[in-house]
Design an enzyme around this catalytic site. Structure first.
Site, short mmCIF file in Angstrom:
data_model
loop_
_atom_site.label_atom_id
_atom_site.label_comp_id
_atom_site.label_asym_id
_atom_site.label_seq_id
_atom_site.Cartn_x
_atom_site.Cartn_y
_atom_site.Cartn_z
N GLY A 100 0.81 -1.22 0.00
CA GLY A 100 0.00 0.00 0.00
C GLY A 100 0.84 1.26 0.00
O GLY A 100 0.33 2.36 -0.21
N ASP B 144 1.22 -11.73 6.65
CA ASP B 144 1.75 -10.84 5.60
C ASP B 144 3.09 -10.25 6.01
O ASP B 144 3.74 -9.59 5.20
CB ASP B 144 0.76 -9.71 5.28
CG ASP B 144 0.34 -8.94 6.52
OD1 ASP B 144 -0.16 -9.57 7.46
OD2 ASP B 144 0.53 -7.72 6.55
N ASN B 145 3.50 -10.49 7.24
CA ASN B 145 4.80 -9.99 7.70
C ASN B 145 5.78 -11.14 7.93
O ASN B 145 6.74 -10.98 8.68
CB ASN B 145 4.64 -9.18 8.99
CG ASN B 145 3.89 -7.88 8.74
OD1 ASN B 145 3.87 -7.37 7.63
ND2 ASN B 145 3.29 -7.34 9.78
N ASP C 132 9.64 -6.55 7.91
CA ASP C 132 8.61 -5.64 8.41
C ASP C 132 8.82 -5.27 9.87
O ASP C 132 8.12 -5.73 10.77
CB ASP C 132 7.20 -6.20 8.16
CG ASP C 132 6.70 -5.77 6.79
OD1 ASP C 132 7.50 -5.19 6.03
OD2 ASP C 132 5.53 -6.01 6.47
N ARG D 229 5.69 -13.27 0.78
CA ARG D 229 5.26 -13.52 2.16
C ARG D 229 4.35 -14.74 2.20
O ARG D 229 3.82 -15.15 1.15
CB ARG D 229 4.47 -12.30 2.66
CG ARG D 229 5.26 -11.01 2.56
CD ARG D 229 4.33 -9.85 2.18
NE ARG D 229 5.12 -8.66 1.81
CZ ARG D 229 5.54 -7.75 2.68
NH1 ARG D 229 5.21 -7.85 3.93
NH2 ARG D 229 6.27 -6.72 2.28
N ASP E 80 -2.28 6.66 3.19
CA ASP E 80 -1.73 7.76 2.40
C ASP E 80 -0.50 7.34 1.58
O ASP E 80 0.06 8.16 0.85
CB ASP E 80 -1.37 8.95 3.31
CG ASP E 80 -0.31 8.59 4.34
OD1 ASP E 80 0.17 7.44 4.35
OD2 ASP E 80 0.04 9.47 5.15
N GLY E 81 -0.08 6.11 1.74
CA GLY E 81 1.06 5.64 0.95
C GLY E 81 2.41 6.13 1.45
O GLY E 81 3.44 5.91 0.82
N LYS F 264 9.88 2.19 0.38
CA LYS F 264 8.74 2.10 1.31
C LYS F 264 8.39 3.52 1.74
O LYS F 264 9.26 4.23 2.25
CB LYS F 264 9.16 1.24 2.50
CG LYS F 264 8.07 0.92 3.49
CD LYS F 264 8.58 -0.16 4.45
CE LYS F 264 7.63 -0.39 5.60
NZ LYS F 264 8.18 -1.38 6.56
P1 AMP Z 1 2.10 -3.17 8.06
O1 AMP Z 1 1.35 -3.01 9.33
O2 AMP Z 1 3.15 -2.10 7.84
O3 AMP Z 1 2.65 -4.54 7.88
O4 AMP Z 1 1.05 -2.94 6.90
C1 AMP Z 1 -0.13 -3.70 6.75
C2 AMP Z 1 -0.80 -3.31 5.45
O5 AMP Z 1 -1.18 -1.93 5.47
C3 AMP Z 1 0.07 -3.46 4.21
O6 AMP Z 1 -0.77 -3.84 3.15
C4 AMP Z 1 0.60 -2.07 4.01
O7 AMP Z 1 0.98 -1.83 2.67
C5 AMP Z 1 -0.58 -1.21 4.39
N1 AMP Z 1 -0.18 0.12 4.86
C6 AMP Z 1 0.45 0.42 6.01
N2 AMP Z 1 0.64 1.75 6.12
C7 AMP Z 1 0.13 2.31 5.01
C8 AMP Z 1 0.02 3.66 4.52
N3 AMP Z 1 0.47 4.69 5.22
N4 AMP Z 1 -0.58 3.83 3.33
C9 AMP Z 1 -1.05 2.80 2.62
N5 AMP Z 1 -0.99 1.52 3.02
C10 AMP Z 1 -0.40 1.28 4.19
MG MG Z 2 3.63 -5.53 6.56
#
Ligand code: AMP
Ligand code: MG
Length: 478
Positions: free
Chosen positions: A86, A246-247, A256, A177, A119-120, A107
């Site tokens: 994301g 997913d991690n 992650d 993953r 917000d990416g 990232k």
């Molecule tokens: P994470 O908790 O970092 O492992 O992320 C879990 C999911 O949320 C993954 O699909 C990430 O790509 C998405 N994600 C986390 N933070 C953001 C963000 N700020 N904008 C878009 N997607 C996010």
């Molecule tokens: Mg993750």
């Protein structure tokens, strides 16, 4: 700088989305890992301004073809059929002179089709945390993704408050993953599933291709890699914090770094993550949770293992259950090394557990206690609070042929002195985020690169916090 390859992009289109990073206002390079770049065979490394442009996503380097990867995953036990990158983009793969292939991923590089509500973007604090902790893990000898660069964007990101934005560049054996397999399995996309499995076998476990049942061999290889990995985490007091499927990388690398943290005083129930209210991912829960995640991988692989579901289940079940014995074997090897045992005796597991129990009862620091034992093996005073256990340990050492000098050297190499203590990490992050002072980050980075060496400079960094904060919490990097 790099010659990019694109083997993952050969997978069916539904595995990824092709798009470029979203440019940022004013990129500034705050860290670049020249050693890693050299290891990867980088040539003609440009100046800092160009590095900032490339590793913020403002300039897509020649040969890169950025893609966001699709994946699914169980988050805290609940299945989410579509997650995906994301806020990350894979620039491509770099193959070094020895043939080792590594992903290069941005990232925090902007929204993608998988962003959902996000917000990416990434905030500077979590970017620096991932930089420090992943490189510390590498120095500790633990399989991990690496940190290549950190760039501030000159733009705020909005979380609870406005924070400085940053982009992190991660290098990994791959970004596949457990959740990537789940993505295809959940869609009953068996062609995609098979293509992914074949990709992973070719890339990480080529010996599985030779096996009679390659997909079972793949599962077994991933089970073995995770058992070895989690045993090593426990060896250094590492708590991942968010072991969702997913991690968990199928390569066997730690991936992650969100709310991860290292334990100070030994307590198997230690949890730091603010979102882990039930302790699902507590220190001592990590082995069973890894096995739970591997059961989800096994489920995803069922259609490739046998056409008849019941037959497939029968074949993968013992492989998944085999995790426990594999983990025990790795954990015992880690503990024997930490205790300075050069041979194996039946009762070694008990000896190790006896020490942990006493450490817990006396609230002893995990890292410092083992390090003190290394010195005690050479005649230094032993740590207090271990009473009768020390007699047992010394008696056990007496049954090994090793000389005390050899033992001390081996134990110093197995018991780090410097770990990324939470209060030190927080200090470094706060200075960078609040005052744009990257000095503490840089100093900590240098110390963490030599975790087994103690000198006058590191001595101040060894100690746990004077007043440990029992409410210390880490937050997801979102
Ligand atoms: P994470 O908790 O970092 O492992 O992320 C879990 C999911 O949320 C993954 O699909 C990430 O790509 C998405 N994600 C986390 N933070 C953001 C963000 N700020 N904008 C878009 N997607 C996010
Ligand atoms: Mg993750």
């Amino acid at each position: 700088m790099f010659d990019f390859h694109h083997s993952y992009a050969q997978l069916p289109e539904r595995a990824h989305a092709r798009l470029d990073p979203v440019p940022v206002a004013a990129p500034r390079l705050v860290a670049f890992n020249r050693e890693l770049a050299a290891e990867m065979g980088a040539e003609g490394i440009p100046d800092d301004a160009m590095l900032a442009a490339v590793f913020s996503g403002n300039t897509v380097p020649a040969g890169a073809r950025p893609i966001a990867l699709a994946y699914a995953g169980h988050q805290f036990g609940h299945f989410v059929p579509q997650l995906g990158d994301g806020r990350a983009l894979l620039l491509g793969e770099v193959v070094d002179a020895s043939g080792r292939r590594r992903d290069v991923q941005l990232k925090g590089s902007g929204r993608t089709p998988f962003s959902r509500g996000g917000d990416g973007r990434a905030a500077l604090g979590p970017v620096l945390r991932e930089y420090l902790v992943s490189e510390a893990m590498q120095a500790l000898g633990i399989p991990t993704t690496r940190a290549l660069a950190a760039v501030t964007t000159g733009e705020p990101v909005f979380r609870d408050t406005a924070l400085p934005g940053a982009v992190f560049t991660r290098v990994a054996a791959s970004h596949v993953r457990v959740g990537t397999f789940q993505y295809f399995a959940a869609r009953e996309d068996f062609a995609g599933l098979r293509a992914l499995a074949d990709h992973v076998i070719a890339r990480h476990y080529p010996q599985a291709a030779q096996a009679q049942a390659p997909y079972e061999a793949l599962l077994e290889a991933v089970v073995e890699a995770q058992a070895a990995l989690v045993a090593r985490w426990l060896g250094v007091g590492f708590i991942h914090g968010v072991m969702n499927t997913d991690n968990m990388a199928v390569s066997g690398e730690t991936i992650d770094y969100g709310p991860c943290a290292f334990m100070d005083a030994y307590d198997p129930g230690t949890v730091f993550s603010s979102i882990d209210r039930n302790g699902r991912y507590a220190y001592a829960n990590q082995p069973p949770i890894a096995q739970w995640n591997l059961a989800r991988l096994a489920e995803a692989l069922l259609p490739l293992v046998d056409e008849t579901p019941a037959a497939a289940v029968e074949r993968v079940t013992p492989v998944v259950h085999g995790f426990a014995a594999r983990f025990e074997r790795h954990w015992l090897a880690v503990m024997r090394a930490k205790l300075g045992l050069a041979s194996a005796e039946e009762s070694d597991a008990e000896l190790a557990q006896g020490l942990l129990d006493r450490m817990q009862a006396a609230g002893l620091d995990y890292t410092l206690t083992f390090r003190a034992l290394a010195e005690a093996a050479g005649g230094a005073p032993a740590p207090a609070g271990l009473d009768g256990w020390l007699h047992e340990w010394r008696a056990r050492l007496g049954r090994d042929a090793q000389s005390p000098e050899e033992r001390v050297a081996a134990m110093r190499g197995a018991n780090p002195a410097v770990i990324p203590r939470n209060h030190r990490v927080e200090e470094a992050l706060a200075a960078a985020v609040e005052r744009e002072d990257f000095g503490p980050f840089e100093r900590l980075r240098v110390m963490l690169a030599q975790p087994f060496d103690v000198d006058a400079d590191t001595a101040a960094f060894l100690a746990p916090p004077v007043q440990p904060d029992p409410r210390y919490r880490t937050f997801c990097g979102t």
